[in-house]
Design an enzyme around this catalytic site. Structure first.
Site, PDB file in Angstrom:
ATOM      1  N   GLU A 180     -12.811  -3.674   1.760  1.00 44.44           N
ATOM      2  CA  GLU A 180     -12.721  -2.213   1.807  1.00 44.44           C
ATOM      3  C   GLU A 180     -14.066  -1.555   1.545  1.00 44.44           C
ATOM      4  O   GLU A 180     -14.409  -0.545   2.165  1.00 44.44           O
ATOM      5  CB  GLU A 180     -11.685  -1.702   0.810  1.00 44.44           C
ATOM      6  CG  GLU A 180     -10.242  -1.886   1.261  1.00 44.44           C
ATOM      7  CD  GLU A 180      -9.747  -3.308   1.111  1.00 44.44           C
ATOM      8  OE1 GLU A 180     -10.446  -4.116   0.465  1.00 44.44           O
ATOM      9  OE2 GLU A 180      -8.668  -3.618   1.658  1.00 44.44           O
TER      10      GLU A 180
ATOM     11  N   HIS B  17       1.652  -0.271  -3.693  1.00 40.52           N
ATOM     12  CA  HIS B  17       1.871   0.096  -2.284  1.00 40.52           C
ATOM     13  C   HIS B  17       2.583   1.442  -2.191  1.00 40.52           C
ATOM     14  O   HIS B  17       3.319   1.702  -1.246  1.00 40.52           O
ATOM     15  CB  HIS B  17       2.691  -0.979  -1.562  1.00 40.52           C
ATOM     16  CG  HIS B  17       1.958  -2.271  -1.361  1.00 40.52           C
ATOM     17  ND1 HIS B  17       1.819  -3.208  -2.347  1.00 40.52           N
ATOM     18  CD2 HIS B  17       1.288  -2.772  -0.284  1.00 40.52           C
ATOM     19  CE1 HIS B  17       1.114  -4.241  -1.894  1.00 40.52           C
ATOM     20  NE2 HIS B  17       0.779  -3.997  -0.645  1.00 40.52           N
TER      21      HIS B  17
HETATM   22  C1  LIG Z   1      -8.069  -5.516  -1.446  1.00 41.45           C
HETATM   23  C2  LIG Z   1      -6.896  -5.692  -0.543  1.00 41.45           C
HETATM   24  N1  LIG Z   1      -6.979  -5.277   0.727  1.00 41.45           N
HETATM   25  C3  LIG Z   1      -5.927  -5.417   1.557  1.00 41.45           C
HETATM   26  C4  LIG Z   1      -4.764  -5.973   1.128  1.00 41.45           C
HETATM   27  C5  LIG Z   1      -3.572  -6.100   2.076  1.00 41.45           C
HETATM   28  N2  LIG Z   1      -3.279  -7.520   2.316  1.00 41.45           N
HETATM   29  C6  LIG Z   1      -2.364  -8.180   1.590  1.00 41.45           C
HETATM   30  S1  LIG Z   1      -2.312  -9.798   1.951  1.00 41.45           S
HETATM   31  C7  LIG Z   1      -3.491  -9.639   3.161  1.00 41.45           C
HETATM   32  C8  LIG Z   1      -3.946 -10.852   3.904  1.00 41.45           C
HETATM   33  C9  LIG Z   1      -4.353 -11.915   2.949  1.00 41.45           C
HETATM   34  O1  LIG Z   1      -4.871 -13.023   3.591  1.00 41.45           O
HETATM   35  P1  LIG Z   1      -5.352 -14.291   2.763  1.00 41.45           P
HETATM   36  O2  LIG Z   1      -6.243 -13.863   1.652  1.00 41.45           O
HETATM   37  O3  LIG Z   1      -5.892 -15.279   3.721  1.00 41.45           O
HETATM   38  O4  LIG Z   1      -4.017 -14.812   2.071  1.00 41.45           O
HETATM   39  P2  LIG Z   1      -2.702 -15.400   2.793  1.00 41.45           P
HETATM   40  O5  LIG Z   1      -1.839 -14.219   3.102  1.00 41.45           O
HETATM   41  O6  LIG Z   1      -3.118 -16.139   3.993  1.00 41.45           O
HETATM   42  O7  LIG Z   1      -2.079 -16.256   1.753  1.00 41.45           O
HETATM   43  C10 LIG Z   1      -3.919  -8.311   3.242  1.00 41.45           C
HETATM   44  C11 LIG Z   1      -4.926  -7.808   4.183  1.00 41.45           C
HETATM   45  C12 LIG Z   1      -4.711  -6.362  -0.220  1.00 41.45           C
HETATM   46  N3  LIG Z   1      -3.601  -6.887  -0.748  1.00 41.45           N
HETATM   47  N4  LIG Z   1      -5.784  -6.219  -1.030  1.00 41.45           N
END
Ligand SMILES: Cc1ncc(C[n+]2csc(CCOP(=O)(O)OP(=O)(O)O)c2C)c(N)n1
Ligand SMILES: [Mg+2]
Lengths: 321, 324
Positions: free
Chosen positions: B60, B127
């Site tokens: 972000e 959220h």
């Molecule tokens: C700082 C932040 N930005 C955006 C999100 C929204 N978000 C939740 S999970 C996710 C994807 C996460 O991907 P990864 O870190 O690879 O974990 P996975 O879901 O594959 O376990 C996003 C963009 C968040 N939770 N925190």
């Protein structure tokens, strides 16, 4: 090498996680869950192999796909289900959702949604361990996507400079929601970052629970002996959508098919059978026990009342009685 | 013609601005192939290409920082936060870099930061938040929060065309719940202008976002009791439309503020101060407020319902004020 009893325990935790998540998805499909369901299907070996390596006074901070770690650390299936069902009987009494739960008595620090935020916090827990001259280690996880955050950098660098006993596991499951690793980082070898931060780093097959367990034991020994943090990259695959609402249409089918053949639960089961470490009867006994526990947990969770509205107030600050 | 949802109105607004002005581009997590977590950017990658619809890493601070840099270079970035809650991760870039730039060295930062805000959907503490006041407290920013599809479209266009950084809060509860017929022609809704949603003669409630609907529902109840409630939709929180607020206070003489944000430090306090400073002699009663509790947004439905302001809360306050 784990003993036969340990192998059976690992199998129990792997299957408990899998079967509990299947129950959760079933509850979701019947509309009983409040909000989304995020599973760690296909990644169970990472949560369990690492949490199983912890000692009694160690610290753990789980991410959303680490149900297995919470179970190993003493949360019960009902806790997780009650959280997802938003019940008053859940560990957060309905105040927070899904696996956002913790218990300092169990050495478990609750996550927030902001990815990466746990890493500086666990660096601080590990710093305290050092100040207090304890021998604990702090274990936490981050996804491939979460490695792109400010907190990932600041937390790991801080831990490295202070040489604190932090074990950070990158669960590289190929995807962050719809974003593949190639759009997350220009160097997909996450383990290389260990070198950049001046810490030890291992790469491990995240779908092999014994390999994960071995790497975790090695990492925790290293950290416990005062050699500073360890970064573990566990390679795996997210086998479902980001959450259950998402059918992951953007993930190539053959990628899923390829990883299906490497399913961590199937693989471990095959290993146990082929090495004669678990008889068919022993396996059935474990599965029967798990199914009973999960069914009972679902019953209890569903019987749990919703909180009453007024419980929303208070509890923001320390209250003297 | 079929009515357009609030969500579709935002999408149309962005789409039309991207057609109209090639400097406009969008960046954020999963905005490209996936079309955004809520589908606000659906189809944009196909139409405008990967250089104008950019899937970013989960960063972000870099999303906003990069938007600032691109704005300096003459582009018009729209930075999406997947949920507005994650805007906290970009706090420094917004409040220190973007907001102070023009004042310090004359370099404007025309950019939009937008994302889903607000509760009522059981999203839990991370959220569901309403982060407006962190930014209303920051000179150099503008903050808008539409409540209707018409305003959603008009304000996103105005925000994109604005010369300064605008935080655009889209209420996720309203995304698919409100809809209306929209004009065919290009239009904008000016930033800094409130609107009277329902004229009244006895007292006035100042509100915005999803709470506009709570106020309107309360107004139709109160009418039965002979209380004529005026409802003003602020639409912009920074700058505040003091003129419309004060004009209504001078006419109605009784005023309260309704917001979904938590109580302490919410916009109600600021509005009460403005009214006391500039229209005190017109008041026939105290400036009251109806707000959420001073807690994080709880997750479980009964808790969240208790936490959020509801129609009965508004009725109670309106009746009390009417009795002065
Ligand atoms: C700082 C932040 N930005 C955006 C999100 C929204 N978000 C939740 S999970 C996710 C994807 C996460 O991907 P990864 O870190 O690879 O974990 P996975 O879901 O594959 O376990 C996003 C963009 C968040 N939770 N925190
Ligand atoms: Mg991932």
């Amino acid at each position: 090498m784990p003993t036969k009893t340990q192998l059976h325990e690992l199998y129990y935790w792997m299957q408990l996680t899998r079967i509990l998540e299947e129950k959760l998805v079933a509850l979701y499909r019947t509309g009983k869950v409040v909000g989304g369901v995020y599973t760690g299907r296909g990644q169970e070996a990472i949560a369990i192999g690492t949490a199983y390596a912890l000692e009694k006074d160690d610290l753990l901070a789980p991410m959303i796909r680490n149900l297995g770690s919470l179970l190993v650390r003493g949360f019960c299936p009902e806790d997780a289900l009650a959280q997802y069902l938003a019940r008053a009987t859940s560990p957060t009494r309905g105040r927070d959702c899904n696996l956002h739960m913790g218990d300092l008595g169990k050495g478990v620090i609750a996550p927030i949604s902001m990815l990466g935020a746990l890493i500086p916090v666990m660096a601080g827990a590990a710093l305290a361990v050092k100040i207090q001259k304890k021998r604990s280690v702090a274990l936490t996880y981050i996804g491939d996507g979460g490695t792109s955050t400010t907190d990932f950098h600041e937390g790991l660098n801080f831990a490295a400079v202070r040489k604190v006993p932090l074990v950070l596991v990158i669960e590289n499951n190929g995807w962050a929601y719809s974003t593949p690793v190639a759009r997350q980082t220009a160097n997909p070898e996450f383990v290389i970052r260990a070198q950049a931060y001046g810490v030890a780093g291992f790469q491990v097959d995240g779908n092999d629970v014994l390999a994960v367990y071995e790497a975790a034991c090695k990492a925790m020994d290293h950290a416990r002996q005062g050699n500073g943090p360890v970064l573990i990259e566990a390679k795996t695959m997210r086998m479902r959508g980001h959450a259950e609402h998402d059918d992951a249409w953007y993930v190539p089918r053959d990628e899923i098919e390829h990883w299906k053949t490497r399913d961590p639960v199937d693989r471990f089961e095959r290993y146990l059978r082929e090495t004669g470490s678990m008889s068919e009867e022993e396996r059935n006994t474990i599965l029967r026990r798990i199914n009973g526990e999960v069914d009972r947990a679902a019953e209890l969770a569903e019987q749990g009342p919703l909180p009453s509205g007024e419980d929303a107030a208070g509890g923001v600050y320390h209250e003297t009685t | 013609m079929s009515p357009t949802t609030y969500l579709e109105a935002i999408r149309q607004g962005i789409w039309e601005e991207m057609e109209r002005d090639e400097r406009v581009f969008i960046l954020g997590e999963d905005v490209g192939i996936y079309g955004g977590a809520f589908k606000v950017t659906e189809g944009m990658l196909e139409r405008f290409g990967a250089h104008r619809v950019i899937d970013t890493p989960i960063s972000e601070s870099a999303i906003v920082g990069a938007a600032i840099g691109a704005a300096y270079m003459g582009l018009r970035p729209i930075a999406e936060m997947q949920f507005i809650d994650f805007i906290s991760c970009a706090f420094d870039q917004i409040t220190n870099f973007a907001a102070k730039s023009r004042y310090r060295w004359g370099a404007g930062v025309p950019m939009v930061i937008r994302g889903p805000s607000g509760g009522g959907v059981h999203g839990g503490p991370f959220h569901s938040q309403n982060p407006e006041m962190y930014f209303v407290h920051t000179p150099g920013l503008k903050v808008v929060a539409p409540s209707t599809a018409y305003d959603a479209k008009g304000l996103i266009k105005a925000a994109i065309r604005d010369e300064d950084p605008v935080i655009y809060l889209e209420h996720k509860f309203l995304y698919r719940r409100v809809k209306e017929e929209l004009p065919q022609d290009d239009y904008t809704v000016p930033i800094g202008k409130a609107v009277i949603r329902r004229p009244g003669r006895d007292l006035v409630v100042l509100t915005y976002g999803a709470m506009v609907y709570i106020a309107m529902e309360a107004a139709s109840e109160l009418v039965k009791e002979g209380i004529d409630l005026e409802v003003i939709d602020l639409r912009s929180l920074l700058p505040l439309d003091k003129e419309t607020i004060l004009e209504s206070v001078r006419r109605n003489n009784k005023v309260f503020v309704l917001h979904e944000d938590t109580r302490t430090g919410g916009i109600a306090g600021e509005i009460a101060a403005v009214i006391c400073e500039e229209a005190f002699e017109y008041l026939d009663g105290p400036v009251l407020r109806v707000t959420a509790l001073d807690t994080p947004v709880p997750y479980s439905p009964p808790l969240e319902e208790f936490f959020l302001p509801k129609v009965p809360d508004v009725l109670k306050t309106a009746r009390m004020l009417a009795s002065y």
